[in-house]
Motif scaffolding. Structure first.
Motif, PDB file in Angstrom:
ATOM      1  N   LEU A 117     -21.341   7.546  -0.185  1.00  7.86           N
ATOM      2  CA  LEU A 117     -20.315   6.520  -0.365  1.00  7.86           C
ATOM      3  C   LEU A 117     -18.940   7.161  -0.231  1.00  7.86           C
ATOM      4  CD1 LEU A 117     -21.704   4.750  -3.577  1.00  7.86           C
ATOM      5  CD2 LEU A 117     -21.756   3.798  -1.258  1.00  7.86           C
ATOM      6  N   SER A 118     -18.003   6.418   0.319  1.00  3.79           N
ATOM      7  CA  SER A 118     -16.609   6.839   0.234  1.00  3.79           C
ATOM      8  C   SER A 118     -16.109   6.470  -1.155  1.00  3.79           C
ATOM      9  CB  SER A 118     -15.767   6.136   1.298  1.00  3.79           C
ATOM     10  OG  SER A 118     -15.692   4.738   1.018  1.00  3.79           O
ATOM     11  N   ILE A 119     -14.994   7.024  -1.575  1.00  6.70           N
ATOM     12  CA  ILE A 119     -14.444   6.652  -2.875  1.00  6.70           C
ATOM     13  C   ILE A 119     -14.098   5.169  -2.876  1.00  6.70           C
ATOM     14  CG2 ILE A 119     -12.579   7.046  -4.546  1.00  6.70           C
ATOM     15  CD1 ILE A 119     -12.451   9.924  -3.626  1.00  6.70           C
ATOM     16  N   TYR A 120     -13.626   4.671  -1.759  1.00  9.23           N
ATOM     17  CA  TYR A 120     -13.279   3.246  -1.645  1.00  9.23           C
ATOM     18  C   TYR A 120     -14.522   2.382  -1.869  1.00  9.23           C
ATOM     19  CZ  TYR A 120     -11.029  -0.953   0.209  1.00  9.23           C
ATOM     20  OH  TYR A 120     -10.495  -2.215   0.345  1.00  9.23           O
ATOM     21  N   GLN A 121     -15.631   2.716  -1.217  1.00  7.36           N
ATOM     22  CA  GLN A 121     -16.875   1.959  -1.396  1.00  7.36           C
ATOM     23  C   GLN A 121     -17.383   2.093  -2.831  1.00  7.36           C
ATOM     24  OE1 GLN A 121     -18.971   4.095   1.672  1.00  7.36           O
ATOM     25  NE2 GLN A 121     -18.922   2.334   3.079  1.00  7.36           N
ATOM     26  N   PHE A 122     -17.276   3.284  -3.367  1.00  2.00           N
ATOM     27  CA  PHE A 122     -17.719   3.546  -4.736  1.00  2.00           C
ATOM     28  C   PHE A 122     -16.978   2.673  -5.739  1.00  2.00           C
ATOM     29  CE2 PHE A 122     -16.416   6.062  -8.516  1.00  2.00           C
ATOM     30  CZ  PHE A 122     -17.635   6.104  -9.191  1.00  2.00           C
ATOM     31  N   PRO A 158      -4.394   8.391   0.240  1.00  2.00           N
ATOM     32  CA  PRO A 158      -5.106   8.093   1.499  1.00  2.00           C
ATOM     33  C   PRO A 158      -6.519   7.560   1.303  1.00  2.00           C
ATOM     34  CG  PRO A 158      -3.851  10.118   1.729  1.00  2.00           C
ATOM     35  CD  PRO A 158      -3.726   9.704   0.283  1.00  2.00           C
ATOM     36  N   TYR A 159      -7.266   8.117   0.335  1.00  2.13           N
ATOM     37  CA  TYR A 159      -8.659   7.682   0.156  1.00  2.13           C
ATOM     38  C   TYR A 159      -8.766   6.279  -0.443  1.00  2.13           C
ATOM     39  CZ  TYR A 159      -8.060   8.941  -4.790  1.00  2.13           C
ATOM     40  OH  TYR A 159      -7.620   9.019  -6.086  1.00  2.13           O
ATOM     41  N   MET A 160      -7.668   5.724  -0.913  1.00  3.70           N
ATOM     42  CA  MET A 160      -7.670   4.386  -1.492  1.00  3.70           C
ATOM     43  C   MET A 160      -7.507   3.284  -0.445  1.00  3.70           C
ATOM     44  SD  MET A 160      -5.220   4.978  -4.836  1.00  3.70           S
ATOM     45  CE  MET A 160      -5.670   6.071  -6.185  1.00  3.70           C
ATOM     46  N   LYS A 161      -7.281   3.669   0.784  1.00  3.89           N
ATOM     47  CA  LYS A 161      -6.998   2.689   1.830  1.00  3.89           C
ATOM     48  C   LYS A 161      -8.279   2.287   2.558  1.00  3.89           C
ATOM     49  CE  LYS A 161      -2.249   4.284   2.501  1.00  3.89           C
ATOM     50  NZ  LYS A 161      -1.231   4.791   3.441  1.00  3.89           N
ATOM     51  N   THR A 171      -7.159  -8.978  -0.606  1.00  2.00           N
ATOM     52  CA  THR A 171      -6.149  -9.740  -1.337  1.00  2.00           C
ATOM     53  C   THR A 171      -5.053  -8.816  -1.858  1.00  2.00           C
ATOM     54  OG1 THR A 171      -7.892 -11.271  -2.015  1.00  2.00           O
ATOM     55  CG2 THR A 171      -5.802 -11.409  -3.187  1.00  2.00           C
ATOM     56  N   PHE A 172      -5.481  -7.715  -2.482  1.00  2.00           N
ATOM     57  CA  PHE A 172      -4.543  -6.713  -2.995  1.00  2.00           C
ATOM     58  C   PHE A 172      -5.072  -5.323  -2.639  1.00  2.00           C
ATOM     59  CE2 PHE A 172      -4.043 -10.273  -5.995  1.00  2.00           C
ATOM     60  CZ  PHE A 172      -2.678 -10.482  -5.925  1.00  2.00           C
ATOM     61  N   PRO A 173      -4.350  -4.543  -1.864  1.00  2.00           N
ATOM     62  CA  PRO A 173      -4.839  -3.197  -1.523  1.00  2.00           C
ATOM     63  C   PRO A 173      -4.949  -2.271  -2.724  1.00  2.00           C
ATOM     64  CG  PRO A 173      -2.588  -3.523  -0.730  1.00  2.00           C
ATOM     65  CD  PRO A 173      -3.086  -4.860  -1.199  1.00  2.00           C
ATOM     66  N   THR A 174      -4.254  -2.585  -3.811  1.00  2.00           N
ATOM     67  CA  THR A 174      -4.318  -1.737  -5.007  1.00  2.00           C
ATOM     68  C   THR A 174      -5.471  -2.126  -5.935  1.00  2.00           C
ATOM     69  OG1 THR A 174      -2.724  -3.208  -6.071  1.00  2.00           O
ATOM     70  CG2 THR A 174      -1.849  -1.227  -5.013  1.00  2.00           C
ATOM     71  N   ASP A 234       0.826  -1.216   0.000  1.00  2.00           N
ATOM     72  CA  ASP A 234       0.000   0.000   0.000  1.00  2.00           C
ATOM     73  C   ASP A 234       0.858   1.264   0.000  1.00  2.00           C
ATOM     74  OD1 ASP A 234       1.027   0.065   2.536  1.00  2.00           O
ATOM     75  OD2 ASP A 234      -0.902   0.022   3.575  1.00  2.00           O
ATOM     76  N   ALA A 235       2.131   1.099  -0.332  1.00  2.00           N
ATOM     77  CA  ALA A 235       3.087   2.214  -0.241  1.00  2.00           C
ATOM     78  C   ALA A 235       2.720   3.388  -1.131  1.00  2.00           C
ATOM     79  CB  ALA A 235       4.495   1.716  -0.583  1.00  2.00           C
ATOM     80  N   HIS A 236       2.127   3.109  -2.288  1.00  2.00           N
ATOM     81  CA  HIS A 236       1.856   4.185  -3.245  1.00  2.00           C
ATOM     82  C   HIS A 236       0.388   4.613  -3.250  1.00  2.00           C
ATOM     83  CE1 HIS A 236       5.887   3.621  -4.666  1.00  2.00           C
ATOM     84  NE2 HIS A 236       5.652   2.379  -5.049  1.00  2.00           N
ATOM     85  N   LEU A 237      -0.424   4.046  -2.387  1.00  2.00           N
ATOM     86  CA  LEU A 237      -1.842   4.386  -2.359  1.00  2.00           C
ATOM     87  C   LEU A 237      -2.059   5.815  -1.875  1.00  2.00           C
ATOM     88  CD1 LEU A 237      -3.481   1.174  -0.812  1.00  2.00           C
ATOM     89  CD2 LEU A 237      -3.485   1.874  -3.215  1.00  2.00           C
TER      90      LEU A 237
END
Length: 319
Positions: free
Chosen positions: A191-196, A134-137, A143-146, A129-132
């Motif tokens: 929705l959060s961007i992650y949920q979206f 903040p809103y992507m976390k 399985t894969f955070p990206t 998750d080094a390059h994510l």
């Protein structure tokens, strides 16, 4: 006259100090003329005048010598340097095409086909998750955070690029595409961007045809609102690492947090990397009462409000 001559010479061998510093890959296709090339360079901000570039290409005899390839161009290059490079035919990057809906696993295979980065090396980078941004976390194990944020597109990958470079490039591309207006619309749907993105990835996998996407998104939104399990076959597919037109009752009980037959709400994260069309479908989902859908053998979906009507659609349309 001497001044004009000097200006022309400098315009050919010098750089334009008015252009902001930037560099990137330009794709030259075999069918592109010098005019097409000038337009592409201008649109990407590498030259300030298409007319001057065309005149220089013609005067230098390079207009008919520009060759197909991916070339690294910067605003620090003179017109002569650009023309020489485009006429050399020495492509400096590999073209990586990532279709909408590809999972991290599929992207890793596509990257490995370039011949410089092994599949496992890319998977390792995608697990970080080094390059994510903040809103992507998220806050659940995935399985894969990206997954979900590796934007589907055509990329030009430099010969010395690392797996981390590619992941970072794809994440930035996602961030560039999700505009401020989109972020406002996402927030308006609570929705959060992650949920979206997670929801858009389900739509991407379930919808084969454009007209079905907003309605499928509507079904999922209705189910979320009513605390119904989403029951997406695509989520089983991701959980099991398989792909089938339909799953058995036993398979719907496969125990994975990604299995939306087993667990209420969205899966822990995206089940693929959705394209703009499916993300827009979530934003444009109409208000309906639909709670069910089923696809026929060709992938066309049929929607229902009640379970009874859904079962009629199943009997009539499901192969």
């Amino acid at each position: 006259m001497l001044f004009v001559f000097a200006a022309v010479v400098f315009g050919y061998i010098g750089t334009n100090p008015l252009l902001p510093a930037r560099s990137g890959f330009v794709h030259i296709r075999s069918a592109m003329s010098a005019t097409d090339t000038a337009d592409a360079l201008y649109q990407q901000g590498y030259i300030s005048s298409t007319l001057w570039f065309r005149l220089a290409a013609t005067a230098s005899g390079k207009a008919g010598q520009l060759k197909e390839g991916e070339y690294l161009i910067s605003t620090s290059m003179s017109t002569r340097d650009i023309l020489d490079k485009l006429a050399s035919g020495k492509s400096e990057a590999a073209r990586l095409v990532i279709p909408e809906g590809y999972t991290v696993w599929q992207i890793a295979k596509a990257v490995a086909q370039l011949g410089t980065i092994p599949e496992e090396e890319f998977l390792t980078a995608a697990r970080s998750d080094a390059h994510l941004y903040p809103y992507m976390k998220g806050n659940r194990a995935v399985t894969f955070p990206t997954e979900g944020f590796l934007f589907p597109d055509t990329y030009f990958v430099a010969a010395d690029a690392t797996a981390d470079d590619i992941v970072q490039m794809m994440l930035k591309n996602f961030d560039d595409h999700v505009t401020a207006d989109m972020r406002s619309q996402i927030a308006a749907r609570n929705l959060s961007i992650y949920q979206f993105v997670t929801l858009a990835s389900l739509v991407e996998k379930e919808a084969k045809y454009e007209q079905d996407r907003p309605l499928i998104a509507s079904v999922f939104l209705n189910r979320l609102q009513q605390h119904m399990k989403l029951q997406s076959d695509a989520s089983i597919s991701y959980a099991m690492g398989s792909h089938k037109a339909a799953y058995s009752i036993a398979e719907t009980q496969y125990d994975s947090p990604y299995n939306t037959y087993m667990y209420e709400g969205l899966p822990p994260g995206a089940i693929g990397n959705p394209g703009m069309e499916c993300m827009n479908a979530v934003l444009e989902a109409p208000e309906t009462s639909y709670l069910y859908f089923v696809a026929d053998g060709d992938g066309h979906n049929y929607f229902a409000v009640t379970y009874e009507d859904h079962m009629k659609n199943v009997e009539e349309h499901m192969p």
